[in-house]
Motif scaffolding. Structure first.
Motif, PDB file in Angstrom:
ATOM      1  N   LEU A  20     -12.740  11.405  28.937  1.00  0.00           N
ATOM      2  CA  LEU A  20     -11.967  11.718  27.961  1.00  0.00           C
ATOM      3  C   LEU A  20     -11.042  13.021  28.404  1.00  0.00           C
ATOM      4  CD1 LEU A  20     -10.781  11.239  25.077  1.00  0.00           C
ATOM      5  CD2 LEU A  20     -12.476  12.464  24.193  1.00  0.00           C
ATOM      6  N   THR A  25      -4.389   8.690  32.072  1.00  0.00           N
ATOM      7  CA  THR A  25      -4.309   8.094  30.860  1.00  0.00           C
ATOM      8  C   THR A  25      -5.245   6.750  30.727  1.00  0.00           C
ATOM      9  OG1 THR A  25      -2.293   6.884  31.444  1.00  0.00           O
ATOM     10  CG2 THR A  25      -1.950   8.606  30.083  1.00  0.00           C
ATOM     11  N   VAL A  28      -8.652   8.288  30.273  1.00  0.00           N
ATOM     12  CA  VAL A  28      -8.845   8.581  28.646  1.00  0.00           C
ATOM     13  C   VAL A  28      -9.060   7.481  27.927  1.00  0.00           C
ATOM     14  CG1 VAL A  28      -7.296   9.480  26.875  1.00  0.00           C
ATOM     15  CG2 VAL A  28      -7.336  10.767  29.041  1.00  0.00           C
ATOM     16  N   LEU A  32     -12.399   6.892  25.744  1.00  0.00           N
ATOM     17  CA  LEU A  32     -12.420   6.717  24.020  1.00  0.00           C
ATOM     18  C   LEU A  32     -13.228   5.394  23.967  1.00  0.00           C
ATOM     19  CD1 LEU A  32      -8.773   7.749  23.242  1.00  0.00           C
ATOM     20  CD2 LEU A  32     -10.950   8.790  22.342  1.00  0.00           C
ATOM     21  N   LEU A  35     -16.763   6.040  24.115  1.00  0.00           N
ATOM     22  CA  LEU A  35     -17.270   6.895  22.947  1.00  0.00           C
ATOM     23  C   LEU A  35     -17.357   6.143  21.978  1.00  0.00           C
ATOM     24  CD1 LEU A  35     -15.283  10.268  23.238  1.00  0.00           C
ATOM     25  CD2 LEU A  35     -17.679   9.841  23.272  1.00  0.00           C
ATOM     26  N   SER A  36     -16.477   5.000  21.501  1.00  0.00           N
ATOM     27  CA  SER A  36     -16.730   4.169  20.486  1.00  0.00           C
ATOM     28  C   SER A  36     -17.869   3.417  20.595  1.00  0.00           C
ATOM     29  CB  SER A  36     -15.380   3.440  20.293  1.00  0.00           C
ATOM     30  OG  SER A  36     -15.355   2.400  20.738  1.00  0.00           O
ATOM     31  N   VAL A  39     -20.652   5.511  19.394  1.00  0.00           N
ATOM     32  CA  VAL A  39     -20.682   5.782  18.140  1.00  0.00           C
ATOM     33  C   VAL A  39     -21.158   4.714  17.344  1.00  0.00           C
ATOM     34  CG1 VAL A  39     -19.263   6.297  16.111  1.00  0.00           C
ATOM     35  CG2 VAL A  39     -18.893   7.349  18.040  1.00  0.00           C
ATOM     36  N   THR A  82      -7.195   0.193  17.338  1.00  0.00           N
ATOM     37  CA  THR A  82      -6.542   1.464  17.791  1.00  0.00           C
ATOM     38  C   THR A  82      -6.402   1.490  19.255  1.00  0.00           C
ATOM     39  OG1 THR A  82      -8.851   2.548  17.209  1.00  0.00           O
ATOM     40  CG2 THR A  82      -7.047   2.853  15.699  1.00  0.00           C
ATOM     41  N   PHE A  86      -3.223   2.159  21.364  1.00  0.00           N
ATOM     42  CA  PHE A  86      -3.080   3.237  22.468  1.00  0.00           C
ATOM     43  C   PHE A  86      -2.677   2.798  23.880  1.00  0.00           C
ATOM     44  CE2 PHE A  86      -5.218   6.739  25.194  1.00  0.00           C
ATOM     45  CZ  PHE A  86      -4.433   7.640  24.627  1.00  0.00           C
ATOM     46  N   HIS A 101       0.021  10.622  34.320  1.00  0.00           N
ATOM     47  CA  HIS A 101      -0.581  11.745  33.954  1.00  0.00           C
ATOM     48  C   HIS A 101      -0.570  12.079  32.566  1.00  0.00           C
ATOM     49  CE1 HIS A 101      -1.644  16.222  33.655  1.00  0.00           C
ATOM     50  NE2 HIS A 101      -2.260  15.831  34.895  1.00  0.00           N
ATOM     51  N   VAL A 102      -1.560  12.620  32.012  1.00  0.00           N
ATOM     52  CA  VAL A 102      -1.261  12.715  30.455  1.00  0.00           C
ATOM     53  C   VAL A 102      -0.340  13.581  29.766  1.00  0.00           C
ATOM     54  CG1 VAL A 102      -3.892  12.201  29.756  1.00  0.00           C
ATOM     55  CG2 VAL A 102      -3.306  14.363  30.543  1.00  0.00           C
ATOM     56  N   ASP A 103       0.130  14.482  30.838  1.00  0.00           N
ATOM     57  CA  ASP A 103       1.352  15.342  30.262  1.00  0.00           C
ATOM     58  C   ASP A 103       2.464  14.894  30.803  1.00  0.00           C
ATOM     59  OD1 ASP A 103      -0.425  17.299  29.030  1.00  0.00           O
ATOM     60  OD2 ASP A 103      -0.903  18.484  30.939  1.00  0.00           O
TER      61      ASP A 103
ATOM     62  N   GLN B 159       5.576  10.987  24.505  1.00  0.00           N
ATOM     63  CA  GLN B 159       4.459  11.975  24.984  1.00  0.00           C
ATOM     64  C   GLN B 159       3.724  12.475  23.887  1.00  0.00           C
ATOM     65  OE1 GLN B 159       4.260  12.472  28.444  1.00  0.00           O
ATOM     66  NE2 GLN B 159       2.561  13.641  27.691  1.00  0.00           N
ATOM     67  N   MET B 162       1.432  10.295  22.307  1.00  0.00           N
ATOM     68  CA  MET B 162       0.086   9.961  23.065  1.00  0.00           C
ATOM     69  C   MET B 162      -1.094  10.942  22.795  1.00  0.00           C
ATOM     70  SD  MET B 162      -0.442   8.643  26.787  1.00  0.00           S
ATOM     71  CE  MET B 162      -0.226  10.382  27.292  1.00  0.00           C
ATOM     72  N   HIS B 163      -0.573  12.301  22.875  1.00  0.00           N
ATOM     73  CA  HIS B 163      -1.394  13.097  22.681  1.00  0.00           C
ATOM     74  C   HIS B 163      -2.185  13.273  21.289  1.00  0.00           C
ATOM     75  CE1 HIS B 163       0.397  15.994  26.168  1.00  0.00           C
ATOM     76  NE2 HIS B 163      -0.184  14.800  26.368  1.00  0.00           N
ATOM     77  N   LEU B 173     -13.877   9.328  15.802  1.00  0.00           N
ATOM     78  CA  LEU B 173     -15.391   9.061  16.108  1.00  0.00           C
ATOM     79  C   LEU B 173     -15.977  10.184  15.683  1.00  0.00           C
ATOM     80  CD1 LEU B 173     -14.471   8.012  19.744  1.00  0.00           C
ATOM     81  CD2 LEU B 173     -14.999   6.534  17.833  1.00  0.00           C
ATOM     82  N   LEU B 177     -19.425   9.443  13.192  1.00  0.00           N
ATOM     83  CA  LEU B 177     -20.737   9.787  13.547  1.00  0.00           C
ATOM     84  C   LEU B 177     -21.336  10.950  12.307  1.00  0.00           C
ATOM     85  CD1 LEU B 177     -20.576  11.683  17.141  1.00  0.00           C
ATOM     86  CD2 LEU B 177     -22.065   9.703  16.448  1.00  0.00           C
TER      87      LEU B 177
END
Lengths: 109, 534
Positions: A20, A25, A28, A32, A35-36, A39, A82, A86, A101-103, B159, B162-163, B173, B177
């Protein structure tokens, strides 16, 4: 049983958090997803672990808690939706910025 | 069939049905969708008014789905606070929908169904009586909001979107939990049932319960955009199209609502050893958000960012005030919540109108037009409404009203909200109230400072845009775009004139949260309680 599940949740969470925090991307989204999974297993464990027991009331045989199993099902469905959404945004962003890249821009070398 | 008994279900059912009906209609049948959306949203306003009037008498309407007894069934609960939030949501939604009809609903697909799904998620989250459904409704509204945040497309929106999605998925999540930990310890997810069981939790299990509650709180604080969990908010809100951003103004308030509801109900004075769990953290998070938002407001170059940072300011202020835990302070905070939601909604709409003549916003619009075809706009110009004269004067007046509301200057409702907060904080300074004097003074100072910072930033933005603009171009504004702004400001004016009843209502809502007997007994009628305590 408890140990196996604990280790599984721990490894999934650890890898998920690592991914993450990565700058790509795709990493990421895999993070996720991991992680799910972690969980979901965790929710399952909160209903207490039991082997060979049905989640319905039967005379004398005991039962496992059905509620966390229902919760997990809901969480899986929502997580699936989701994640798919995404993915679409990820691809759109790739199309707009030309980088994964995420940015939306490569860091200066 | 008694229709009044099913009234509580309508705020969830109505948008769901409307959205489901709209989905199969293609983009060519847009007028039909507009009619459906308007009808559903107007009906929601009516239902919310009816619910608020019922709740105003102190009744707690409980709707058991499938009519199973409460700890087993899913319940929807409409008390004063829930009805207040429903009303604020539906009024804001109606105004931003009206605004979108001028042009924004045409720049992307599925605007109307997503709009209704977002309303369904919001209404459900305000009404639900158990934690897992709170999660489900959060997800419904978040998924719809992902779609709406990207509405109009463009690289800046994708952009920021997405964030926004990544952060909120991670927060969801944490939410799961927290919920599962609480279930694992307490064995129930019904909030009223939890409130009864938490005082009796064994000491050995208590750390697990508190860890679960802390995780849940982190998730709520992320939605409320508390520092340092709220960095997603500024970009997302500033990039979103104007009607969407206006509607999003209530979404950060949902985080605040969830904190108020869950924290005060489960960890209020009656929670035994866990009473007031994490109050210091909430207070610190609220103050940090307030300070961060204040600096952001001062530093903002664009008006959209100024608006987004104002969301942070009001979010931080509300979180800090809830953490104080005093009924008078929280009551005034609820009043301020509604006022600031309307003011922020109006401000987001106004920003788009004022920025329209300028190149930066024109760029964004151009991008969205490229992506979704530019044929419609020219053809439809002037069809929805005529451009109004004296545009700049009207925009300037509306801007002035927004500035007064957000900065909390007289004579509008923002002043009354902040004044009541100051008054309640002064009243809480007595030793009996149990609030540390240093904390109260700090909050007082920050309240005034944040008003001052907002005033400076708004005056600067207003001078640059309306008084001495660099590029004096008058934006083309249609009546249908000015009406929603005027409606929201009029709602604030109504809240100013009717401040007495509104404050009474908010105060009663706060007292019912602090002492939740009515809520608990409404959900779990007394005969059911003996079997709860083991």
């Amino acid at each position: 049983m408890e140990l196996v599940l604990t280790i599984a949740i721990g490894v999934l969470t650890g890898s998920g958090i690592w991914l993450l925090l990565r700058p790509r991307t795709f990493q990421v989204i895999i993070g996720l997803s991991l992680l799910s999974y972690a969980v979901n297993l965790f929710i399952f464990a909160m209903g207490r672990l039991a082997v060979d027991v049905a989640p319905v009331l039967e005379d004398g045989t005991g039962n496992s808690d059905p509620l966390p199993q229902a919760l997990v099902l809901t969480a899986i469905v929502i997580g699936f939706a989701t994640t798919a959404l995404f993915l679409v945004v990820l691809l759109a962003n790739r199309g707009f910025s030309g980088t994964d890249h995420v940015d939306g821009r490569e860091p200066p070398p | 069939m008694n229709l009044a008994a099913h009234l509580v279900m309508l705020p969830v059912l109505l948008p769901l049905v409307a959205a489901a009906l709209m989905l199969p209609l293609g983009e060519r049948r847009r007028p039909l969708k507009v009619m459906l959306n308007l009808a559903s949203t107007l009906a929601l306003v009516a239902v919310a008014v009816a619910l608020a009037m019922r709740a105003g008498t102190g009744a707690v309407d409980v709707y058991r789905l499938g009519d199973w007894p409460a700890p087993f069934a899913i319940v929807l609960v409409a008390d004063r606070l829930a009805a207040l939030m429903l009303l604020a949501t539906s009024v804001l939604a109606f105004c931003s929908l009206l605004f979108s009809l001028a042009r924004w609903h045409r720049v992307g697909v599925h605007f109307h169904p997503l709009f209704q799904f977002l309303l369904m998620g919001l209404n459900g989250a305000f009404l639900t009586g158990d934690l897992f459904n709170l999660f489900v409704f959060f997800e419904v509204l978040l998924v719809a909001s992902y779609g709406l945040a990207l509405h109009g497309s463009g690289s800046r929106r994708v952009q920021a979107g997405m964030h926004y999605i990544a952060v909120n998925l991670a927060a969801s999540l944490l939410f799961l939990l927290g919920v599962s930990l609480i279930y694992g310890v307490a064995g129930t997810l019904n909030m009223a049932d939890l409130a009864l069981r938490i005082p009796a939790i064994a000491p050995a299990d208590r750390p697990l319960l508190e860890a679960g509650a802390a995780l849940l709180g982190t998730a709520f604080l992320t939605k409320a955009a508390a520092w340092p969990l709220g960095f997603w908010l500024e970009d997302t809100y500033a990039a979103a199209s104007a009607p969407v951003a206006a509607l999003f103004a209530i979404m950060s308030k949902l985080g605040v609502y969830a904190i108020a509801r869950v924290w005060l109900l489960l960890f209020g004075v009656a929670a035994g050893p866990s009473a007031g769990l994490g109050a210091d953290w909430l207070l610190a998070a609220g103050i940090a958000t307030l300070v961060f938002g204040m600096l952001g407001v001062l530093a903002a170059q664009e008006m959209a960012r100024l608006a987004a940072n104002s969301v942070l300011v009001s979010s931080g202020l509300l979180i800090a005030m809830i953490a104080v835990g005093n009924a008078e302070v929280i009551g005034a905070a609820f009043y301020y919540l509604v006022v600031s939601t309307f003011a922020l909604g109006a401000f987001f709409l106004l920003v788009e109108l004022a920025d329209r003549g300028r190149s930066a916003a024109a760029d964004i619009l151009a991008v969205t037009r490229e992506a979704f075809g530019e044929d419609e706009d020219e053809a439809d110009d002037g069809e929805v409404g005529v451009a109004i004269p004296a545009t700049m004067a009207l925009l300037g007046l509306a801007f002035l009203a927004c500035a007064l509301l957000l900065a909390g200057l007289p004579p509008l409702a923002g002043f009354i909200g902040k004044f009541m907060l100051l008054d309640a904080l002064f009243a809480a300074l007595t030793p009996a109230a149990g609030l540390a004097p240093a904390v109260a003074w700090l909050l007082l100072a920050l309240l005034l400072l944040s008003s001052f910072a907002t005033l400076i930033a708004m005056s600067r933005a207003g001078l640059n845009r309306f008084w001495a603009p660099l590029e004096p171009r008058v934006p083309r504004v249609r009546i249908i775009e000015m009406v929603p702004v005027a409606l929201l400001l009029a709602a604030c004016a109504v809240l100013t004139v009717a401040a007495g009843p509104a404050l009474d209502y908010a105060g009663a809502a706060a007292r019912a949260l602090i002492a939740p007997q009515d809520y608990v007994e409404g959900v779990l009628p007394p005969p059911a309680t003996p079997e709860v305590a083991p």
